[in-house]
Write an enzyme that holds these catalytic residues in place. Structure first.
Site, PDB file in Angstrom:
ATOM      1  N   ASP A   1     -11.144  -3.723  -4.269  1.00 18.10           N
ATOM      2  CA  ASP A   1     -10.443  -2.647  -3.549  1.00 18.10           C
ATOM      3  C   ASP A   1     -11.264  -1.360  -3.596  1.00 18.10           C
ATOM      4  O   ASP A   1     -11.627  -0.885  -4.669  1.00 18.10           O
ATOM      5  CB  ASP A   1      -9.070  -2.419  -4.196  1.00 18.10           C
ATOM      6  CG  ASP A   1      -8.115  -1.639  -3.297  1.00 18.10           C
ATOM      7  OD1 ASP A   1      -8.574  -0.733  -2.580  1.00 18.10           O
ATOM      8  OD2 ASP A   1      -6.914  -1.939  -3.331  1.00 18.10           O
TER       9      ASP A   1
ATOM     10  N   SER B   1       0.827  -1.203   0.000  1.00 20.66           N
ATOM     11  CA  SER B   1       0.000   0.000   0.000  1.00 20.66           C
ATOM     12  C   SER B   1       0.869   1.265   0.000  1.00 20.66           C
ATOM     13  O   SER B   1       1.578   1.525  -0.967  1.00 20.66           O
ATOM     14  CB  SER B   1      -0.963  -0.056   1.199  1.00 20.66           C
ATOM     15  OG  SER B   1      -1.940   0.951   1.132  1.00 20.66           O
TER      16      SER B   1
ATOM     17  N   HIS C   1      -8.526  -4.335  -0.206  1.00 18.88           N
ATOM     18  CA  HIS C   1      -7.205  -3.715  -0.039  1.00 18.88           C
ATOM     19  C   HIS C   1      -6.492  -4.330   1.165  1.00 18.88           C
ATOM     20  O   HIS C   1      -6.159  -3.668   2.134  1.00 18.88           O
ATOM     21  CB  HIS C   1      -7.375  -2.202   0.143  1.00 18.88           C
ATOM     22  CG  HIS C   1      -6.097  -1.428  -0.033  1.00 18.88           C
ATOM     23  ND1 HIS C   1      -5.550  -1.182  -1.267  1.00 18.88           N
ATOM     24  CD2 HIS C   1      -5.257  -0.851   0.866  1.00 18.88           C
ATOM     25  CE1 HIS C   1      -4.441  -0.467  -1.125  1.00 18.88           C
ATOM     26  NE2 HIS C   1      -4.238  -0.275   0.166  1.00 18.88           N
TER      27      HIS C   1
END
Length: 202
Positions: A154, A104, A185
């Site tokens: 996501d 991320s 995510h």
């Protein structure tokens, strides 16, 4: 230079070192289980982002409306690359041999460093990255290899954004293997097993 919060885990010195770049709210040791799964015998170095967002560690500023501070992103990426060099020197690591494992926010800064800063590392596992801002000038990433994952559920990164990032990397001559899976995510065993398969081919 501000204090660097880092963690180093020794491994076999003949193997390339792994650089762990955490997601929002993580720290320098956060990705150790992932790095250990993918690279069990390699030395590992984690560096904590120095931005705090409501107490959560990040590598660059995100505004309350979800947009990013691009000036801060550039400054913090410069800081991170210097911190990587400093820590690599301390532990006798070659930055050109580093394999990034980023999730991320950490994956985002690694991809940005490639596209905007000609970062020295050549290999990365980018877990749920996004395109922050496209490069303003052509970049040559010949010799760069990346494994990039995306979750089709996501809610943070759109598929078009992820596709834009991987296309920019490929346009710059990077070799990118893409893994998409029906997930959100967050990390799943399925994508980590796929990443492990890719790592074994390196």
């Amino acid at each position: 230079m501000t204090e660097i919060h880092s963690a180093y885990y020794p491994g076999k010195i003949n193997l390339p070192p792994v650089l762990m770049l955490h997601g929002t709210g993580g720290d320098e040791s956060d990705l150790l289980p992932i790095a250990q799964f993918l690279f069990p015998e390699n030395p590992k170095l984690g560096i904590r982002g120095r931005i705090s967002e409501n107490g959560s560690n990040r590598y660059f500023i995100r505004h309350s409306d979800g947009t990013f501070d691009l000036d801060n992103l550039s400054q913090e990426t410069d800081w991170l690359l210097k911190a990587i060099q400093t820590e690599a020197n301390t532990h006798g690591l070659d930055v050109n041999q580093l394999i990034v494992v980023g999730f991320s926010n950490g994956a985002n800064v690694a991809a940005y460093a490639w596209l905007h800063k000609q970062a020295p590392f050549k290999t990365a596992v980018l877990l749920h990255p996004m395109m922050i801002t496209p490069p303003t000038k052509p970049v040559d990433l010949t010799g760069v290899q990346a494994f990039a994952t995306y979750g089709t559920l996501d809610t943070i990164v759109s598929e078009s954004n992820f596709d834009s990032l991987t296309q920019h990397l490929q346009t710059a001559n990077a070799q990118v293997e893409i893994f998409k899976n029906q997930q959100s995510h967050r990390l799943t065993q399925t994508e980590l097993l796929a990443a492990q398969t890719w790592v074994k081919k390196l």
